[in-house]
Design a protein around this motif. Structure first.
Motif, PDB file in Angstrom:
ATOM      1  N   VAL A 289      -9.351  -0.039  -2.136  1.00  0.00           N
ATOM      2  CA  VAL A 289      -9.217  -1.234  -1.330  1.00  0.00           C
ATOM      3  C   VAL A 289      -8.839  -2.346  -2.311  1.00  0.00           C
ATOM      4  O   VAL A 289      -9.906  -2.693  -3.106  1.00  0.00           O
TER       5      VAL A 289
ATOM      6  N   LEU B  18      -4.973   0.714  -1.087  1.00  0.00           N
ATOM      7  CA  LEU B  18      -4.798   0.006   0.256  1.00  0.00           C
ATOM      8  C   LEU B  18      -5.129  -1.585   0.313  1.00  0.00           C
ATOM      9  O   LEU B  18      -6.077  -1.919  -0.047  1.00  0.00           O
TER      10      LEU B  18
ATOM     11  N   ILE C  33      -5.752  -5.211   1.280  1.00  0.00           N
ATOM     12  CA  ILE C  33      -6.613  -5.621   2.306  1.00  0.00           C
ATOM     13  C   ILE C  33      -5.482  -6.262   3.591  1.00  0.00           C
ATOM     14  O   ILE C  33      -6.110  -6.327   4.767  1.00  0.00           O
TER      15      ILE C  33
ATOM     16  N   ALA D 259      -4.702  -3.495   5.502  1.00  0.00           N
ATOM     17  CA  ALA D 259      -5.607  -2.992   6.370  1.00  0.00           C
ATOM     18  C   ALA D 259      -6.050  -4.011   7.782  1.00  0.00           C
ATOM     19  O   ALA D 259      -6.458  -3.168   8.664  1.00  0.00           O
TER      20      ALA D 259
ATOM     21  N   SER E  43     -14.410   1.067  -1.053  1.00  0.00           N
ATOM     22  CA  SER E  43     -13.600   2.267  -1.672  1.00  0.00           C
ATOM     23  C   SER E  43     -13.843   3.447  -0.948  1.00  0.00           C
ATOM     24  O   SER E  43     -14.737   3.456   0.004  1.00  0.00           O
TER      25      SER E  43
ATOM     26  N   SER F  31       1.032  -1.189   0.152  1.00  0.00           N
ATOM     27  CA  SER F  31      -0.101   0.109  -0.090  1.00  0.00           C
ATOM     28  C   SER F  31       0.780   1.282   0.030  1.00  0.00           C
ATOM     29  O   SER F  31       2.066   1.282   0.431  1.00  0.00           O
TER      30      SER F  31
END
Length: 700
Positions: free
Chosen positions: A393, A335, A337, A340, A401, A309
């Motif tokens: 994402v 980003l 996952i 995240a 998103s 990311s």
């Protein structure tokens, strides 16, 4: 009478006051010149004793000059020379000296002494040692000589310097920092630098060892006073940091123009040194401009990556009391996952890319709820205000998103407001409050999904888009106690409601769930699978008590059927035990009517189409076919079409089962208290509820 003789008064010379003024000024200047001459001739050596007494009285320390001493104007700067010079530590800092040096040779700007700017134009320091300490409460330090609260270290501006054999010790018990730095001037030849002050050292921060080295480089063009070039390299906690740029002066950080390059395995390692808790990351590399303004360290033009990311923006760390303040405005284009995961409590080391990125196994059971504990102790050390936006994402079958996060931390009260993102063509708006002032941590959840096209939502999760006009909206309101998301939800109480307003859905998506086999088979052979089915209204509601969610109610009213659900799921072990059945409003020759089960776990749900009830009915049909005739076997699957249509008012309001009504306004007798009711009044006895709980929630 004799004539009186009048004599004129003597006149005073007009220049007398001016002459007196000039005489006074001349006398003063003469005395200054005389004093300057005496000091210059004697080098002020006779002031050694008074100097020791006066400085000792002002600093409340022992002050000694063991060797040569000089203090005079040369010609306009104050020249100060001391050999064997020492200033003792305060009593609380232990034995030893705050500062000592074999020799100090300096030229101090006279004008700066008058204005308080404290500028040293020249410093020669040989075998110096400085002991910089804070006390354990962070209220006093060794370099603040008054009895008042200790002030931050503020060194005088040093324009030029030669330093040899000098050591600096720094100790801060609050930040758990202990470091030793060696400083040495290296004379350079045939280069652009007149000299370089090299430094290196090591120490520990919160028990973690680090090393550092670097240099202050003074260009020939700025010998008279100007910018100094800095190079710094530091390593520790799986991290490397390089800082380069210019300083206004050798000891002047304020307004510095620096660039920082930082890379490592986990960004949380660096913040942990400050006592700041941030989520774990995969490998990262960040660059930024760096400067200091008063108590603020400012990181601007920040760019880089963590994991797969990207990250950009600006950040400020303010050394405020009693807690430092972290502010940031950050932006991410994409980003991943996996990256995240840690922001909601997943460990990146235990997750893998793809569908299972947020799935972990606990004792062989798949789990999806994060269980990383909140770092409560670290939250005591800082406050924060962070804004972070994410455009996309990267995740398979997860249509998320446009994330917008506003994070505020105020004395252990962490608020996520807003926490918004786009889901398909809908918007999820969240307000989450995490109160770490209480133990265990108390969390309030309020999550809302705006009306979202069902077809687009299904397509985003990997299901063929239905092209339906149907929408859904949802809201979750819960509270829970626990130091992780899993623990918090396992003790939660509240309500979950998903509402389906009127709309059309594909038969393929709806009819299979209703198990109206006659209609489905007929449409399958006629290739009319895309013909829409009308949904009048629907509610998938759960009441959550102590981490267990019971259907309250599941009620979907379609054009031809009323779908009912019972059972629930558990946040404690993430298991699911739900049963659905569809009652026809019209006669249907082939209809299962028996419950369809959804079981398994959040991370691995399963569907049981051949429920015990359906198998029993099939057995009965087979028996009738043997005893009577093949036509009799069909009787077991006949739906007489007596389902009662729902009053959509309570359904669309997300009301509980007790408030649901038929379209004629009568209380429903087929939903109640999270299970399917058995009595006409919609109420059950305690024994009946317990029996159904064992049947449909037995896994809890």
């Amino acid at each position: 009478m004799a004539e009186e003789i009048v004599r004129p008064k003597p006149s005073r010379a007009l220049g007398t006051p001016l002459a007196s003024t000039i005489a006074a000024i001349t006398t003063i200047l003469g005395l200054i010149v005389l004093a300057w001459t005496i000091l210059f001739v004697t080098k002020g050596r006779f002031l050694k004793g008074p100097f020791e007494r006066i400085v000792a009285a002002q600093t409340h320390r022992q002050v000694k000059v063991a060797g040569d001493f000089q203090l005079y104007l040369n010609p306009f700067n104050v020249k100060f020379v001391a050999e064997g010079f020492s200033i003792s530590n305060p009593e609380w800092a232990g034995h030893g000296n705050f500062f000592e040096a074999r020799r100090i040779d300096s030229r101090i700007s006279t004008w700066s002494l008058i204005t308080g700017n404290r500028r040293i134009n020249w410093l020669g320091l040989i075998d110096g040692h400085a002991d910089l300490q804070w006390d354990k409460d962070g209220k006093r330090n060794t370099w603040t000589f008054s009895e008042e609260k200790g002030e931050p270290l503020d060194l005088p501006v040093i324009r030029r310097a030669i330093v040899q054999g000098t050591m600096i010790r720094y100790v801060d018990p609050r930040m758990q920092i202990e470091a030793g730095i060696r400083v040495q001037t290296v004379e350079a030849k045939d280069t652009q630098f007149a000299n370089a002050i090299n430094f290196d050292g090591n120490g520990t921060v919160r028990g973690t060892r680090f090393t550092m080295n670097g240099a202050l480089l003074t260009p020939n063009a700025t010998v008279a006073g100007g910018q100094n070039k800095l190079k710094l390299h530091a390593e520790g906690v799986r991290t490397q940091i390089d800082v380069s740029g210019t300083l206004p002066g050798a000891t002047e950080i304020e307004g510095a123009d620096l660039r920082m390059d930082m890379r490592g395995q986990n960004l949380a390692d660096v913040f942990a040194l400050l006592g700041v808790a941030v989520p774990d990351t995969r490998g990262y590399r960040l660059t930024s401009a760096l400067t200091k303004q008063e108590i603020e360290w400012r990181f601007t033009d920040l760019t880089g990556r963590f994991g797969a990311s990207d990250l950009a923006g600006r950040m400020t760390v303010a050394m405020t009391q009693p807690r430092l303040m972290l502010t940031a405005d950050l932006a991410t284009r994409t980003l991943d996952i996996v990256d995240a995961g840690p922001f909601i409590g997943y460990s990146p080391s235990q997750s893998v890319a793809g569908k299972s990125a947020l799935v972990q196994r606990v004792g062989g059971t798949p789990r999806i709820l994060p269980d990383a504990p909140l770092r409560v102790e670290a939250l005591r050390n800082f406050d924060a205000k962070v804004n972070w936006t994410v455009r996309n994402v990267r995740a398979e079958n997860l249509p998320v998103s446009n994330i917008k996060l506003g994070l505020t931390l105020d004395d252990r009260l962490l608020t996520l407001d807003p926490l918004n993102f786009s889901l398909a063509r809908g918007t999820v708006s969240s307000e989450i409050s995490i109160n770490a002032r209480r133990q265990p941590v108390f969390t309030e959840y309020d999550i809302r999904l705006s009306p979202t096209p069902m077809g687009v939502l299904l397509a985003g999760f990997g299901v063929e888009e239905s092209g339906t006009t149907g929408t859904l909206k949802a809201r979750i309101q819960m509270t829970g106690s626990g130091n992780s998301v899993r623990d918090s939800l396992a003790s939660s109480n509240g309500r979950i409601a998903v509402i389906l307003p009127k709309g059309a859905f594909w038969t393929r998506n709806v009819q299979l769930s209703e198990l109206d086999l006659g209609v489905f088979v007929q449409k399958m052979f006629e290739k009319k699978l895309k013909e829409p089915v009308q949904i009048n209204c629907g509610l998938i509601g759960f009441t959550v008590r102590n981490g267990i969610a019971a259907a309250d109610p599941i009620l979907i009213d379609t054009e031809k059927n009323v779908m009912l659900g019972r059972g629930g799921f558990s946040f404690k072990n993430e298991s699911i035990d739900l049963a659905f059945r569809a009652d026809g409003k019209k006669f249907s020759l082939f209809s299962a009517q028996s419950p369809v089960g959804i079981n398994g776990y959040f991370a691995a749900p399963g569907i049981s189409v051949l429920s015990p009830e359906l198998i029993a009915r099939a057995g009965a049909g087979l028996g009738l076919g043997v005893v009577a005739s093949p036509l009799a076997a069909i009787i077991a699957f006949v739906d007489v079409g007596d389902a009662k249509a729902a009053d959509c008012g309570p359904v669309l309001a997300g009301a509980s089962a007790r408030a649901q009504r038929t379209e004629k306004g009568k209380p429903r007798d087929d939903v109640g208290r999270g299970t399917t009711a058995k009595s006409e009044s919609g109420k059950q006895s305690g024994a009946e509820r317990q029996q159904q709980r064992k049947k449909f929630l037995g896994i809890f």
